[in-house]
Design an enzyme around this catalytic site. Structure first.
Site, PDB file in Angstrom:
ATOM      1  CB  SER B 193       7.567   0.285   3.182  1.00 32.26           C
ATOM      2  OG  SER B 193       6.530  -0.653   3.095  1.00 32.26           O
ATOM      3  NE  ARG B 197       6.165   2.415  -2.059  1.00 31.00           N
ATOM      4  CZ  ARG B 197       5.972   1.420  -1.217  1.00 31.00           C
ATOM      5  NH1 ARG B 197       4.811   1.274  -0.630  1.00 31.00           N
ATOM      6  NH2 ARG B 197       6.925   0.558  -0.967  1.00 31.00           N
ATOM      7  CG  ASN B 201       5.174   9.203  -4.195  1.00 35.02           C
ATOM      8  OD1 ASN B 201       5.582   9.559  -5.288  1.00 35.02           O
ATOM      9  ND2 ASN B 201       5.546   8.078  -3.619  1.00 35.02           N
TER      10      ASN B 201
END
Lengths: 156, 258
Positions: B193, B197, B201
């Site tokens: 994660s 993440r 982004n």
């Protein structure tokens, strides 16, 4: 996904950077910060202490001033009392001195009067004898006359 | 521009911008562009902060020292709020993550063709400038974090305690295999994660800059590009912060005894 050795390169680099930061970056900065915190805390404490001691000093000054004022008043009081005393002393002394002078003068006057009277008596005797000689045309027994006239002069 | 030699279509331009400068073949290859930029900004961070640390005085600080101290103080507060106990390496770790990730993200705010252009002039065929838009980089960092989490588990509980923790939670010793399977998923989810993440982004952010550069006429690029860049200032800082915060939280969890 396109996974390759970059992954391990990054992982190892990351580890090295963490180690470096832990060893050479973090401790000195934290030390400086905490030291400055201490300095600031000390400074603030010192300022508070200074303020307290200033207050204390102001109180002391106030007390001292009050004491000084009181002493000054006492001194002035004593001085004026003493001055009054001196003046009255001087007045008394002047009075006695005046009295003394007066008495001396009176004594002298009395003495002089006495002397003048004696002198006058003698003169009178002479004048009286001379007058009597002129009147009688001859010399009277000086001894008898003198006694007579002395008695007379004493009577004056 | 990358189209210096031959005119590119938009599609070709975009595709060209999404290929790494690679050295080697298959798995045993290295993305030189990611590594070079990551190392450059990383060294910038390390040396800049080391300079401040060396010059640090308890007296009146300079502007650079002030900035460094503000960041350090901020990170320190975050760590203290989340992690209770004595630890000498968690805060430096958090600082390294925050600044390094931020700087790598920051490359995204530079003009999308600037660094590739410089690289091309030095003979590179392809160049992707943003390291955190490379899954290898983000996954590499989360791999390190993963190792540290494992280490923390061992360190805090001991091998026996950790084994017991893995086998007996959350459903009790009778369901040990299930517990272990769940724990493995849980532990693997953490680095995944973290990595995905940040990668997602930044990849999206970079892609939008590339799209703006490829599709919008040059005289209007500043409108969309400007808006996205301003918004992106928030994104890059936030992503760096999230990476740091989650790492702190994960390591705090590893230190907790059940």
């Amino acid at each position: 996904m396109n996974l390759n050795l970059t992954l391990f390169g990054q992982a190892i680099t990351f580890g090295i950077f963490i180690w470096f930061t832990m060893k050479f970056v973090w401790p000195p900065i934290m030390q400086a910060i905490s030291q400055r915190q201490k300095t600031i805390a000390d400074g603030l404490a010192a300022a508070a202490q200074g303020e307290a001691s200033l207050e204390h000093a102001q109180k002391a000054v106030h007390d001292e001033l009050a004491a000084a004022r009181k002493r000054a008043a006492e001194i002035i009081d004593a001085a004026s009392k003493r001055a009054e005393q001196m003046v009255s002393h001087a007045a008394v002394a002047a009075q006695t001195e005046g009295q003394r002078l007066l008495e001396q003068a009176q004594q002298q006057i009395a003495q002089e009067v006495e002397q003048a009277r004696e002198k006058l008596q003698k003169e009178m005797t002479h004048i009286a004898i001379a007058g009597a000689e002129k009147l009688l045309g001859r010399s009277i027994d000086e001894k008898v006359q003198r006694e007579l006239l002395d008695k007379f002069a004493e009577g004056i | 521009m990358s189209s210096a030699n031959a005119p590119l279509t938009s599609t070709e331009y975009i595709q060209h911008h999404l290929v790494n400068l690679t050295w080697g073949e298959g798995f045993w290859s290295i993305h030189l562009d990611s590594i070079i930029i990551a190392l450059t900004v990383g060294l910038l961070f390390i040396l800049g902060f080391h300079y401040a640390a060396r010059k640090a005085t308890a007296g009146v600080p300079g502007k650079w020292q002030c900035l460094v101290e503000m960041v350090v103080g901020f990170v320190d507060t975050q760590v203290r709020d989340s992690f209770h106990g004595q630890n000498t390496w968690l805060a430096p770790l958090a600082l390294t993550i925050f600044i390094w990730v931020f700087l790598m993200n920051f490359i995204d705010l530079l003009p999308v063709d600037l660094i590739p252009m410089v690289a091309h002039s030095m003979g590179a065929t392809h160049f992707r400038a943003v390291p955190t838009a490379d899954i290898n980089v983000t996954l590499g960092m989360s791999l390190t974090v993963f190792c540290i989490i494992l280490f923390s588990n061992f360190h805090a509980k001991g091998a026996k305690g950790f084994a017991k923790d893995v086998a007996c939670h959350p459903f009790g010793p009778k369901l040990a295999p299930f517990n272990i399977a769940l724990r493995i998923v849980e532990e693997l989810a953490k680095p995944a994660s973290l990595a995905l993440r940040l990668f997602g982004n930044l990849y999206a952010g970079e892609l939008i800059f590339i799209l703006i550069a490829a599709l919008v006429p040059w005289m209007f690029q500043w409108t969309l590009g400007g808006i996205w860049a301003i918004f992106h200032i928030l994104v890059i800082t936030l992503q760096a912060f999230i990476f740091m915060m989650l790492t702190i939280v994960y390591i705090s969890m590893a230190h907790e005894h059940h």
